[in-house]
Design a protein around this motif. Structure first.
Motif, PDB file in Angstrom:
ATOM      1  N   ASN A 348       0.832  -1.212   0.000  1.00 24.37           N
ATOM      2  CA  ASN A 348       0.000   0.000   0.000  1.00 24.37           C
ATOM      3  C   ASN A 348       0.862   1.257   0.000  1.00 24.37           C
ATOM      4  O   ASN A 348       0.937   1.980   0.998  1.00 24.37           O
ATOM      5  CB  ASN A 348      -0.943  -0.018   1.206  1.00 24.37           C
ATOM      6  CG  ASN A 348      -1.948  -1.146   1.122  1.00 24.37           C
ATOM      7  OD1 ASN A 348      -2.439  -1.468   0.041  1.00 24.37           O
ATOM      8  ND2 ASN A 348      -2.248  -1.756   2.261  1.00 24.37           N
ATOM      9  N   ASP A 350       0.334   3.998  -1.427  1.00 23.66           N
ATOM     10  CA  ASP A 350      -0.440   5.238  -1.361  1.00 23.66           C
ATOM     11  C   ASP A 350      -0.610   5.714   0.081  1.00 23.66           C
ATOM     12  O   ASP A 350      -0.603   6.927   0.344  1.00 23.66           O
ATOM     13  CB  ASP A 350      -1.801   5.074  -2.035  1.00 23.66           C
ATOM     14  CG  ASP A 350      -2.608   3.895  -1.507  1.00 23.66           C
ATOM     15  OD1 ASP A 350      -2.002   2.955  -0.954  1.00 23.66           O
ATOM     16  OD2 ASP A 350      -3.835   3.910  -1.658  1.00 23.66           O
ATOM     17  N   GLU A 375      -5.087  -2.423  -9.089  1.00 23.61           N
ATOM     18  CA  GLU A 375      -4.899  -1.841  -7.761  1.00 23.61           C
ATOM     19  C   GLU A 375      -3.808  -0.778  -7.774  1.00 23.61           C
ATOM     20  O   GLU A 375      -3.934   0.263  -7.112  1.00 23.61           O
ATOM     21  CB  GLU A 375      -4.544  -2.936  -6.750  1.00 23.61           C
ATOM     22  CG  GLU A 375      -5.708  -3.814  -6.337  1.00 23.61           C
ATOM     23  CD  GLU A 375      -5.332  -4.759  -5.210  1.00 23.61           C
ATOM     24  OE1 GLU A 375      -4.184  -4.659  -4.707  1.00 23.61           O
ATOM     25  OE2 GLU A 375      -6.168  -5.601  -4.833  1.00 23.61           O
ATOM     26  N   LYS A 379      -4.100   3.172  -6.696  1.00 24.91           N
ATOM     27  CA  LYS A 379      -3.250   3.783  -5.666  1.00 24.91           C
ATOM     28  C   LYS A 379      -2.558   5.031  -6.204  1.00 24.91           C
ATOM     29  O   LYS A 379      -2.392   6.021  -5.471  1.00 24.91           O
ATOM     30  CB  LYS A 379      -2.219   2.764  -5.175  1.00 24.91           C
ATOM     31  CG  LYS A 379      -2.833   1.612  -4.378  1.00 24.91           C
ATOM     32  CD  LYS A 379      -1.811   0.508  -4.122  1.00 24.91           C
ATOM     33  CE  LYS A 379      -2.468  -0.698  -3.461  1.00 24.91           C
ATOM     34  NZ  LYS A 379      -1.539  -1.846  -3.328  1.00 24.91           N
ATOM     35  N   ASN A 382      -4.954   7.727  -6.040  1.00 23.90           N
ATOM     36  CA  ASN A 382      -5.137   8.220  -4.668  1.00 23.90           C
ATOM     37  C   ASN A 382      -4.108   9.267  -4.271  1.00 23.90           C
ATOM     38  O   ASN A 382      -4.407  10.187  -3.499  1.00 23.90           O
ATOM     39  CB  ASN A 382      -5.079   7.060  -3.671  1.00 23.90           C
ATOM     40  CG  ASN A 382      -6.247   6.106  -3.813  1.00 23.90           C
ATOM     41  OD1 ASN A 382      -7.273   6.443  -4.409  1.00 23.90           O
ATOM     42  ND2 ASN A 382      -6.105   4.898  -3.268  1.00 23.90           N
TER      43      ASN A 382
END
Length: 506
Positions: A348, A350, A375, A379, A382
């Motif tokens: 993750n 982001d 995904e 991200k 984001n």
């Protein structure tokens, strides 16, 4: 008198090498029954006993070469001689593979290959050995073309003389080398050099010699050429000239295509690890040049996702306020306003980089490497501010060359290029556009780029013309003619933000 002094000097230099290194003479034979005795007898007496080993490998000759060589060595008193015979014919290259593997196993330092039919003069063995007085020398070739007109006087047929030079010129041009001759069979190699290249993957045919030159050049190893005379006698030639020339040309072209990432060739896979290696390209028709010269604002805060070593980030840094350079290994080429970060982009990222922080994001040739491209793009969305710009590139699986190779049944995964085996997903222009659209981006433009001919081969002559044509075609129709392409996209306001603004929610 001068000739005698030079000969004496070469013998002294060769003895110096032989006294400090384990030097072996490898004689390869096929149907050399009539010539082997004379070849062995011509080895200079000053050095013949200094060889750590003289070993002959007969490639299953139908005549009596093998037994004749044993008898001749015995009659000449060669105490360091051994003869071997293959169980079935291996071919010219296959025989060399056995010979060099034998040299490695017996821990020789240098191995010299001599043809048993006497076409290459044993009298020049001291010259070959003396070439290794410099420890940096990886190979020594006996060249008939240093004094090229002497080759005609030595009996080389005119068509072979002309073909040799034309082929060598072509090979030098594509490889960026400056050898006088690619096609001499009189060769010597340092064993460390042989061990450093995948010679066992080379052809078993006569163009094995070209393959090994390409490997040495790819490793930036030093090749020394020494002048030697040409002798054409009654020895039998087993080479199909046209087939040989075609195979040599094919090997050189395959190497260049391999370097550009269009075609994977295992024997030219020199020192490439499975780790993503991303070379910064400088020519005007390349992706990196385009990105470097795009419109950057001094106020821009940029994230370079998949920055590799950080070279591109550093080149852009002076044009923007700040760059965060991110990759699986911490980028090491940085400037004052470049912050390098080590990060697994399958995680993750982001949440670490921050929401809506960046004006622009670079994701050059990285999305296809990630486990879940959908995904990853979300991200990236984001971390971008509203109306922020994404520069995303990838290889074009629908490139015209890929389409052609697929028609003939080739789908050649390798360690770089379009079919890089570390790619988790392959994209056409349309499928990559759809990926971005489905994850909150508006497509502004698509820019296509041709294969990196200028960076990988040359900008001169025909290569400069080809690079220019490939670039123009890629810009005209990226879906068909681009080797890789860049999509410039704007982040759209997502539904939640749109709803909140519409309903005056904060």
């Amino acid at each position: 008198m001068t000739s005698i002094k030079n000969e004496s000097k070469k013998i002294d230099e060769s003895l110096f090498v032989m006294n400090s290194k384990r030097v072996a003479l490898f004689i390869l034979t096929y149907n050399a029954e009539k010539h082997i005795k004379k070849t062995l007898s011509r080895i200079p007496k000053e050095i013949v006993d200094k060889f750590t080993s003289i070993y002959l490998i007969d490639d299953s000759s139908p005549d009596k070469t093998f037994q004749e060589s044993i008898d001749c060595a015995k009659s000449l008193g060669l105490k360091n001689f051994i003869a071997m015979q293959t169980p079935f014919n291996q071919g010219y290259g296959g025989n060399q593979k056995i010979g060099y593997t034998y040299a490695i196993e017996h821990e020789f330092d240098i191995v010299i290959m001599l043809h048993g039919d006497g076409q290459y003069p044993p009298e020049f063995l001291p010259d070959m050995i003396a070439g290794f007085k410099n420890d940096e020398t990886a190979a020594v070739f006996g060249s008939r073309m240093i004094h090229r007109y002497q080759a005609l006087k030595g009996g080389m047929p005119l068509y072979k003389w002309f073909g040799n030079q034309v082929l060598t010129t072509f090979e030098n041009k594509l490889l960026g080398s400056k050898l006088f001759e690619f096609h001499s069979g009189y060769r010597a190699y340092s064993i460390p050099a042989i061990k450093s290249i995948p010679y066992l993957r080379n052809s078993n045919n006569f163009h094995f010699d070209t393959d090994i030159i390409i490997q040495l050049i790819a490793k930036n190893l030093k090749i020394k050429e020494v002048a030697m005379p040409t002798y054409y006698g009654d020895e039998e030639c087993h080479v199909d000239g046209l087939k040989y020339a075609f195979n040599c040309i094919k090997s050189v072209i395959k190497f260049r295509l391999h370097k550009m990432g269009i075609f994977y060739q295992p024997n030219f896979d020199i020192e490439q690890s499975d780790i993503r290696n991303y070379d910064l390209k400088s020519h005007k028709n390349t992706l990196h040049h385009f990105v470097q010269h795009t419109h950057w604002k001094e106020s821009d805060i940029v994230a370079d996702i998949g920055a590799n070593d950080g070279r591109l980030s550093s080149s852009i840094a002076e044009k923007v306020k700040e760059i965060i350079a991110v990759d699986i290994k911490k980028p090491n080429f940085t400037k004052e306003n470049v912050t390098p970060m080590e990060m697994d982009l399958n995680e993750n990222f982001d949440s670490i980089l921050g929401s809506q922080k960046f004006d622009k994001v670079l994701a050059l040739d990285i999305i296809e490497h990630l486990n879940n491209p959908e995904e990853a793009v979300q991200k990236i969305n984001n971390i971008l501010k509203n109306n922020g710009i994404l520069y995303a590139s990838t290889a074009n699986i629908a490139y015209i060359i890929m389409r052609m190779t697929l028609i003939i049944g080739w789908f050649n995964y390798g360690k770089r290029g379009i079919l890089d085996k570390t790619h988790h997903r392959l994209f056409t222009v349309n499928s990559f556009k759809r990926l971005l659209k489905n994850n909150g981006f508006k497509i502004n433009k698509v820019v296509g780029f041709g294969p990196p001919i200028a960076d990988q081969i040359s900008t001169k002559g025909i290569f400069g013309i080809l690079d220019s044509i490939a670039s123009k075609l890629a810009r005209m129709r990226p879906s068909l003619f681009s080797f890789n392409y860049l999509i410039v996209a704007t982040k759209k306001m997502n539904f939640s933000e749109t709803y909140n603004i519409t309903t005056n929610k904060k």
